[in-house]
Write a protein that holds these residues in place. Structure first.
Motif, PDB file in Angstrom:
ATOM      1  N   ALA A   1      -2.530  -0.737  -0.756  1.00 42.48           N
ATOM      2  CA  ALA A   1      -2.198  -1.668   0.257  1.00 42.48           C
ATOM      3  C   ALA A   1      -2.432  -0.721   1.702  1.00 42.48           C
ATOM      4  CB  ALA A   1      -0.874  -2.219   0.492  1.00 42.48           C
ATOM      5  N   ASN A   2      -1.859   0.247   1.597  1.00 38.30           N
ATOM      6  CA  ASN A   2      -2.044   1.319   2.721  1.00 38.30           C
ATOM      7  C   ASN A   2      -3.424   1.906   2.881  1.00 38.30           C
ATOM      8  OD1 ASN A   2       0.416   0.881   3.884  1.00 38.30           O
ATOM      9  ND2 ASN A   2       1.576   2.589   2.638  1.00 38.30           N
ATOM     10  N   GLN A   3      -3.924   1.931   1.814  1.00 35.69           N
ATOM     11  CA  GLN A   3      -5.309   2.389   1.838  1.00 35.69           C
ATOM     12  C   GLN A   3      -6.411   1.453   2.471  1.00 35.69           C
ATOM     13  OE1 GLN A   3      -6.803   3.680  -1.870  1.00 35.69           O
ATOM     14  NE2 GLN A   3      -5.116   4.871  -2.519  1.00 35.69           N
ATOM     15  N   VAL A   4      -6.212   0.090   2.000  1.00 39.07           N
ATOM     16  CA  VAL A   4      -6.823  -1.060   2.789  1.00 39.07           C
ATOM     17  C   VAL A   4      -6.654  -1.059   4.304  1.00 39.07           C
ATOM     18  CG1 VAL A   4      -7.131  -3.387   2.761  1.00 39.07           C
ATOM     19  CG2 VAL A   4      -6.940  -2.378   0.531  1.00 39.07           C
ATOM     20  N   ILE A   5      -5.294  -1.021   4.557  1.00 43.44           N
ATOM     21  CA  ILE A   5      -5.355  -1.058   6.074  1.00 43.44           C
ATOM     22  C   ILE A   5      -5.706   0.288   6.845  1.00 43.44           C
ATOM     23  CG2 ILE A   5      -3.157  -2.833   5.854  1.00 43.44           C
ATOM     24  CD1 ILE A   5      -1.290  -0.681   6.385  1.00 43.44           C
ATOM     25  N   GLY A   6      -5.382   1.348   6.159  1.00 37.55           N
ATOM     26  CA  GLY A   6      -5.975   2.267   6.811  1.00 37.55           C
ATOM     27  C   GLY A   6      -7.555   2.147   7.264  1.00 37.55           C
ATOM     28  N   TRP A   7      -8.484   1.335   6.425  1.00 39.20           N
ATOM     29  CA  TRP A   7      -9.695   1.357   6.961  1.00 39.20           C
ATOM     30  C   TRP A   7      -9.787   0.622   8.179  1.00 39.20           C
ATOM     31  CZ3 TRP A   7     -11.040  -1.351   1.462  1.00 39.20           C
ATOM     32  CH2 TRP A   7     -10.898  -0.595   0.605  1.00 39.20           C
ATOM     33  N   PHE A   8      -8.884  -0.038   8.508  1.00 36.64           N
ATOM     34  CA  PHE A   8      -8.982  -0.858   9.897  1.00 36.64           C
ATOM     35  C   PHE A   8      -8.145  -0.003  10.790  1.00 36.64           C
ATOM     36  CE2 PHE A   8      -9.495  -3.748   6.434  1.00 36.64           C
ATOM     37  CZ  PHE A   8     -10.799  -4.545   6.906  1.00 36.64           C
ATOM     38  N   GLY A   9      -7.699   1.343  10.660  1.00 41.08           N
ATOM     39  CA  GLY A   9      -6.945   1.939  11.468  1.00 41.08           C
ATOM     40  C   GLY A   9      -5.657   1.658  11.872  1.00 41.08           C
ATOM     41  N   ILE A  10      -5.021   0.852  11.121  1.00 33.95           N
ATOM     42  CA  ILE A  10      -3.515   0.536  11.069  1.00 33.95           C
ATOM     43  C   ILE A  10      -2.867   1.722  10.142  1.00 33.95           C
ATOM     44  CG2 ILE A  10      -1.835  -1.190  10.368  1.00 33.95           C
ATOM     45  CD1 ILE A  10      -4.274  -3.229  10.266  1.00 33.95           C
ATOM     46  N   PRO A  11      -1.771   2.217  10.872  1.00 37.11           N
ATOM     47  CA  PRO A  11      -1.159   3.299   9.954  1.00 37.11           C
ATOM     48  C   PRO A  11      -0.324   2.763   8.766  1.00 37.11           C
ATOM     49  CG  PRO A  11       0.241   2.573  12.034  1.00 37.11           C
ATOM     50  CD  PRO A  11      -1.088   1.895  12.225  1.00 37.11           C
ATOM     51  N   PRO A  12      -0.131   3.704   8.062  1.00 42.14           N
ATOM     52  CA  PRO A  12       0.699   3.235   6.698  1.00 42.14           C
ATOM     53  C   PRO A  12       2.057   2.541   7.209  1.00 42.14           C
ATOM     54  CG  PRO A  12      -0.005   5.305   6.516  1.00 42.14           C
ATOM     55  CD  PRO A  12      -0.147   5.042   8.010  1.00 42.14           C
ATOM     56  N   GLN A  13       2.367   1.632   6.180  1.00 42.66           N
ATOM     57  CA  GLN A  13       3.753   0.610   6.464  1.00 42.66           C
ATOM     58  C   GLN A  13       4.484   0.789   5.376  1.00 42.66           C
ATOM     59  OE1 GLN A  13       3.941  -1.310   9.211  1.00 42.66           O
ATOM     60  NE2 GLN A  13       2.058  -0.200   9.735  1.00 42.66           N
ATOM     61  N   PRO A  14       5.783   0.724   5.411  1.00 43.90           N
ATOM     62  CA  PRO A  14       6.720   1.192   4.435  1.00 43.90           C
ATOM     63  C   PRO A  14       6.747   0.131   3.221  1.00 43.90           C
ATOM     64  CG  PRO A  14       7.971   0.519   6.274  1.00 43.90           C
ATOM     65  CD  PRO A  14       6.496   0.611   6.775  1.00 43.90           C
ATOM     66  N   TRP A  15       6.404  -1.260   3.599  1.00 45.27           N
ATOM     67  CA  TRP A  15       6.371  -2.492   2.893  1.00 45.27           C
ATOM     68  C   TRP A  15       7.657  -2.497   1.901  1.00 45.27           C
ATOM     69  CZ3 TRP A  15       2.466  -5.141   4.232  1.00 45.27           C
ATOM     70  CH2 TRP A  15       1.420  -4.467   4.674  1.00 45.27           C
ATOM     71  N   LEU A  16       7.622  -2.274   0.875  1.00 49.69           N
ATOM     72  CA  LEU A  16       9.072  -2.560   0.054  1.00 49.69           C
ATOM     73  C   LEU A  16      10.147  -1.425   0.244  1.00 49.69           C
ATOM     74  CD1 LEU A  16       7.369  -3.373  -3.600  1.00 49.69           C
ATOM     75  CD2 LEU A  16       8.892  -4.936  -2.106  1.00 49.69           C
ATOM     76  N   ALA A  17       9.604  -0.248   0.569  1.00 52.30           N
ATOM     77  CA  ALA A  17      10.677   0.935   1.034  1.00 52.30           C
ATOM     78  C   ALA A  17      11.236   0.644   2.344  1.00 52.30           C
ATOM     79  CB  ALA A  17       9.739   2.047   1.012  1.00 52.30           C
ATOM     80  N   GLY A  18      10.895  -0.254   3.203  1.00 53.28           N
ATOM     81  CA  GLY A  18      11.574  -0.287   4.468  1.00 53.28           C
ATOM     82  C   GLY A  18      12.512  -1.387   4.575  1.00 53.28           C
ATOM     83  N   GLN A  19      13.731  -1.328   5.239  1.00 51.81           N
ATOM     84  CA  GLN A  19      14.916  -1.974   5.318  1.00 51.81           C
ATOM     85  C   GLN A  19      14.368  -3.457   6.011  1.00 51.81           C
ATOM     86  OE1 GLN A  19      17.793   1.125   6.625  1.00 51.81           O
ATOM     87  NE2 GLN A  19      18.946  -0.906   6.599  1.00 51.81           N
ATOM     88  N   GLU A  20      13.484  -3.196   6.774  1.00 51.07           N
ATOM     89  CA  GLU A  20      12.889  -4.782   7.653  1.00 51.07           C
ATOM     90  C   GLU A  20      11.833  -5.250   7.208  1.00 51.07           C
ATOM     91  OE1 GLU A  20      14.788  -5.566  10.296  1.00 51.07           O
ATOM     92  OE2 GLU A  20      15.961  -4.005  10.159  1.00 51.07           O
TER      93      GLU A  20
END
Length: 317
Positions: free
Chosen positions: A158-177
């Motif tokens: 998932a982070n690889q895909v959004i990286g193609w569009f210049g979006i920084p990596p997201q915590p997804w399941l690791a983030g509290q929010e």
């Protein structure tokens, strides 16, 4: 002249009199559909009633450590403790309601879109149906583990895909929010096809006459859906909401497979099911856990009552 007496043949013999039917046989014949179903109904009732009664009894005791250990009757003390717990219980209630409400909205909306897409035949329809039903093939635990790898913050796709569009990596399941919303996405991905199947069955049972009449009157596609199709589909929609809503309230496997014990380090995805499981198998607090389960059961009964009442009102209208 000698008179001859003709003996009756077998064909001329009087028909045998029917045996009188006993009162029990007559009663059994009138109620045969219930008698045939009675063994299964009794078996299911025992499977439901015994665990429910046992859980209700444990909720009134201080049972802990072992279910075989002697438990002291303490009345409603566990209920007072749980209902005043603003640290774990009420946040878990909020997450349960939020999770159920959000996934229901998306699953019904997306399910309706998919059902409308599959309502009319088109080229490649068979392959589309197979693709839509694929998420239902895997078990929820396998789905949770798969998405856990996809959403891994370091090696996840998932982070690889959004990286193609210049979006920084997201915590997804690791983030509290983000963890709870990510598990909602996983649930929507897996169970939307089931809602689509229910709604598609309702669409295929609709008569074509109202659609044709609305088309002759000049109604657009959106107007035909909003004012003709959707009102006719409301009983089916309510059934889909009822079935999927109860199942979503009880979601456990996806949450446990993705976040583990306690719904994460900060209990970010801890719903009532996950909370009760932790009380039972992590802390061996069987009395408190049973209290949470009884309150959870009452919540489910309340949701069923509300949705069933809504369905009955639609039928009367």
């Amino acid at each position: 002249m000698t008179s001859t007496t003709l003996e009756p043949t077998s064909a001329q013999a009087a028909p045998p009199r029917p045996k009188p039917t006993s009162a029990f046989s007559a009663w059994a014949n009138r109620h045969r559909k219930w008698l045939f179903a009675a063994p299964a109904m009794i078996f299911v009732a025992v499977l439901i009633i015994f665990p429910l009664v046992w859980t209700a009894w444990l909720s009134l005791t201080d049972s802990h450590g072992s279910v075989r250990a002697a438990a002291k009757f303490i009345g409603l003390q566990n209920y007072a403790t749980v209902l005043t717990d603003t640290t774990r219980f009420w946040p878990a209630v909020g997450r349960t309601v939020l999770f159920t409400g959000v996934v229901l909205v998306f699953e019904v909306v997306f399910g309706m879109c998919i059902a409308l897409l599959l309502w009319r035949p088109f080229k490649g329809e068979r392959w589309v149906r197979v693709a839509v039903l694929l998420p239902l093939v895997a078990t929820p635990v396998a789905v949770g583990m798969m998405w856990r790898l996809i959403f891994d913050p370091n090696i996840g796709f998932a982070n690889q895909v959004i990286g193609w569009f210049g979006i920084p990596p997201q915590p997804w399941l690791a983030g509290q929010e983000t963890a709870l919303w990510t598990t909602m996405f996983i649930d929507v991905w897996q169970w939307t096809p089931m809602v689509a199947l229910i709604l598609l069955a309702g669409l295929t049972s609709l008569s074509e006459e109202p659609q044709e009449a609305a088309k002759i009157d000049g109604a657009s596609t959106w107007q035909r859906f909003w004012f003709v199709t959707l009102p006719l589909m409301m009983p089916t929609v309510i059934v889909a909401i009822l079935l999927r809503g109860i199942d979503a309230l009880k979601t456990f496997d996806i949450l446990y497979a993705t976040k583990g014990k306690g719904g994460g380090s900060f209990n970010e995805v801890e719903t009532l099911n996950v909370y009760a499981y932790g009380l039972s198998f992590d802390y061996n607090q069987y009395g408190v856990s049973s209290t949470v389960l009884i309150l959870f059961f009452l919540l489910i009964i309340g949701v069923m009552w509300a949705l069933t009442g809504r369905r009955n009102k639609k039928k009367e209208a």
